[in-house]
Design an enzyme around this catalytic site. Structure first.
Site, PDB file in Angstrom:
ATOM      1  N   ARG A  44       0.865  -1.692   0.026  1.00  0.00           N
ATOM      2  CA  ARG A  44       0.098   0.023   0.064  1.00  0.00           C
ATOM      3  C   ARG A  44       1.134   0.866   0.092  1.00  0.00           C
ATOM      4  NH1 ARG A  44      -3.250   3.187   3.595  1.00  0.00           N
ATOM      5  NH2 ARG A  44      -5.619   3.167   2.541  1.00  0.00           N
ATOM      6  N   ILE A  77      -6.594   7.095  -1.611  1.00  0.00           N
ATOM      7  CA  ILE A  77      -7.208   6.040  -0.886  1.00  0.00           C
ATOM      8  C   ILE A  77      -8.136   5.609  -0.257  1.00  0.00           C
ATOM      9  CG2 ILE A  77      -4.988   3.663  -0.777  1.00  0.00           C
ATOM     10  CD1 ILE A  77      -3.171   5.345  -1.390  1.00  0.00           C
ATOM     11  N   SER A  78      -8.736   4.551  -0.072  1.00  0.00           N
ATOM     12  CA  SER A  78      -9.762   5.208   0.750  1.00  0.00           C
ATOM     13  C   SER A  78      -9.386   3.718   1.974  1.00  0.00           C
ATOM     14  CB  SER A  78     -11.399   4.224   0.259  1.00  0.00           C
ATOM     15  OG  SER A  78     -11.589   4.581  -0.510  1.00  0.00           O
ATOM     16  N   ALA A  79     -10.092   3.850   3.212  1.00  0.00           N
ATOM     17  CA  ALA A  79      -9.888   3.350   4.347  1.00  0.00           C
ATOM     18  C   ALA A  79      -9.331   1.888   3.975  1.00  0.00           C
ATOM     19  CB  ALA A  79     -10.846   3.953   4.984  1.00  0.00           C
ATOM     20  N   GLN A  83     -12.538  -1.051   1.559  1.00  0.00           N
ATOM     21  CA  GLN A  83     -12.253  -1.474   0.449  1.00  0.00           C
ATOM     22  C   GLN A  83     -12.306  -3.154   0.822  1.00  0.00           C
ATOM     23  OE1 GLN A  83      -7.829   0.063   0.385  1.00  0.00           O
ATOM     24  NE2 GLN A  83      -8.222   1.292  -1.744  1.00  0.00           N
TER      25      GLN A  83
END
Length: 413
Positions: A44, A77-79, A83
């Protein structure tokens, strides 16, 4: 341990990924081994902006990757919990064909891990810089097979074969035909859909001539741009420190009167309804219940640090608010102890007493009839559909392409 400590400085990316997966598993967001494997494999931190620490890159929180000229996030970037939820409810399998609307790279890499080398992943984004960043990050992370396309996501992506899943990672107010026309009959559309100011990540599947939600969770996403943009009306009550959002054409207000109301006395009432957070919050259900009422309604967002003592809503981002043209009442909560909270209401304006009383009555009705239930049925129909009459409470949200129906059960179920 605090950022900058010796332990956080020596935390490796591999260790951080394992810790994140352990956290998501313990919280129930990850249940499938293939989703856990994807989160364990995808780096990530390679998708985060330069200078992002390992600790921040793997926190269970949003990482903003791009902001507009006004400072507001336009890409992120979503939590991880969200996701993971989307991947789990999409039901992805090896070899699946997946279209992602809204790019960034990391989520597409997770999808690619789950669908494997025989699968297909296409990610579409309207922002050329976001596309360039995603392409570079995917190449660095080892996912060159993911196709990233610069286009308006409202138009989907041309394909000869059907998609097994369409995952939308931006807030939408409508479902354009391009997302459903190429969805396989057994496919799933996972989309954050805004319904009268309340955004829910819905997992939708075909049910005859319409789509039905099989799962739903409250969420927040960056709003769609381009042809899919459908801005809600904003009423600035105290500049950007207190904003009322109106998301339907039936609610009208007098902005000046509402601003003036905040200069008057505040009506405060308490409800006998309490909430034990150790047993689950149930707030998503209550918020949607209040939004479903056939009456003027809005969502209040405040900066608590700058409005303390004046506005203290239950939720600083999405607080349900009952309205008249010149008065408002919003939901509050105050704590008894570390786990028990009591609902209440604050009101301003000449009709504040009636609005706060109505708010408490509705909260009590939800507590008695729907709190322990499964919540409403959410279905999405083609625009112009005439639904059969019903005695059940039903909110209809008409948009250009679709009609969303939120229908509550007759009684506790």
């Amino acid at each position: 341990m605090a950022p900058g400590s010796r332990a956080s400085e020596t935390l490796t990316a591999d260790d951080a990924r394992r810790q994140l997966v352990d956290q998501l598993r313990s919280q129930g967001w990850i249940t499938r081994p293939e989703v856990a494997a994807a989160f364990t494999a995808v780096p990530r931190h390679l998708f985060a902006p330069a200078g992002t620490s390992i600790e921040s890159a793997y926190a269970n929180d949003v990482v903003v990757t791009r902001r507009g000229s006004d400072g507001k996030a336009t890409s992120s970037i979503s939590a991880p919990w969200l996701q993971a939820y989307m991947l789990e409810t999409a039901g992805l399998r090896p070899g699946a064909r997946v279209l992602e609307i809204g790019s960034g790279g990391y989520n597409a890499a997770l999808i690619a891990e789950v669908v494997g080398p025989a699968g297909t992943v296409v990610s579409v984004d309207i922002d050329a810089q976001v596309v360039t960043h995603a392409q570079a990050a995917l190449a660095r992370a080892g996912y060159p097979q993911v196709e990233v396309v610069h286009a308006d996501g409202v138009h989907g992506h041309p394909a000869d074969e059907l998609w097994d899943a369409v995952l939308v990672t931006v807030e939408a107010s409508d479902l354009p035909p391009a997302w459903t026309d190429k969805l396989s009959p057994a496919g799933r559309l996972v989309v954050p859909l805004r319904m009268r100011g309340n955004t829910r990540c819905l997992t939708l599947q075909f049910a005859g001539d319409h789509l039905a939600a099989t799962a739903s969770v409250q969420c927040g996403f960056v709003a769609m741009q381009g042809h899919g943009r459908f801005p809600a009306r904003r009423v600035a009550l105290r500049g950007d420190d207190a904003v009322l959002t109106l998301d339907d054409d039936t609610t009208t207000t007098n902005a000046e009167a509402l601003r003036a109301a905040l200069d008057g006395p505040r009506v405060e009432v308490s409800s006998p309804v309490t909430l034990d957070t150790s047993m689950g919050t149930y707030l998503e259900s209550l918020h949607l219940w209040l939004a479903s009422q056939p009456r003027p309604y809005g969502v209040l967002r405040v900066d608590r640090d700058r409005t303390a003592g004046l506005l203290d809503p239950q939720d600083r981002f999405f607080c349900p608010t009952l309205l008249t043209s010149d008065s408002l009442a919003y939901l509050t909560m105050r704590g008894y102890d570390t786990t028990t909270w009591q609902f209440g209401g604050h009101g301003f304006g000449p009709h504040a007493t009636r609005l706060t009383s109505d708010l408490m009555d509705l909260t009590a009705a939800w507590d008695q009839q729907f709190r322990a239930g499964a919540g409403p049925d959410i279905t999405v129909h083609p625009a112009g559909t005439r639904l059969p009459d019903t005695e059940r409470l039903r909110l209809l949200v008409p948009r250009r392409h679709t009609l969303t129906a939120i229908t509550w059960p007759e009684k506790n179920r």
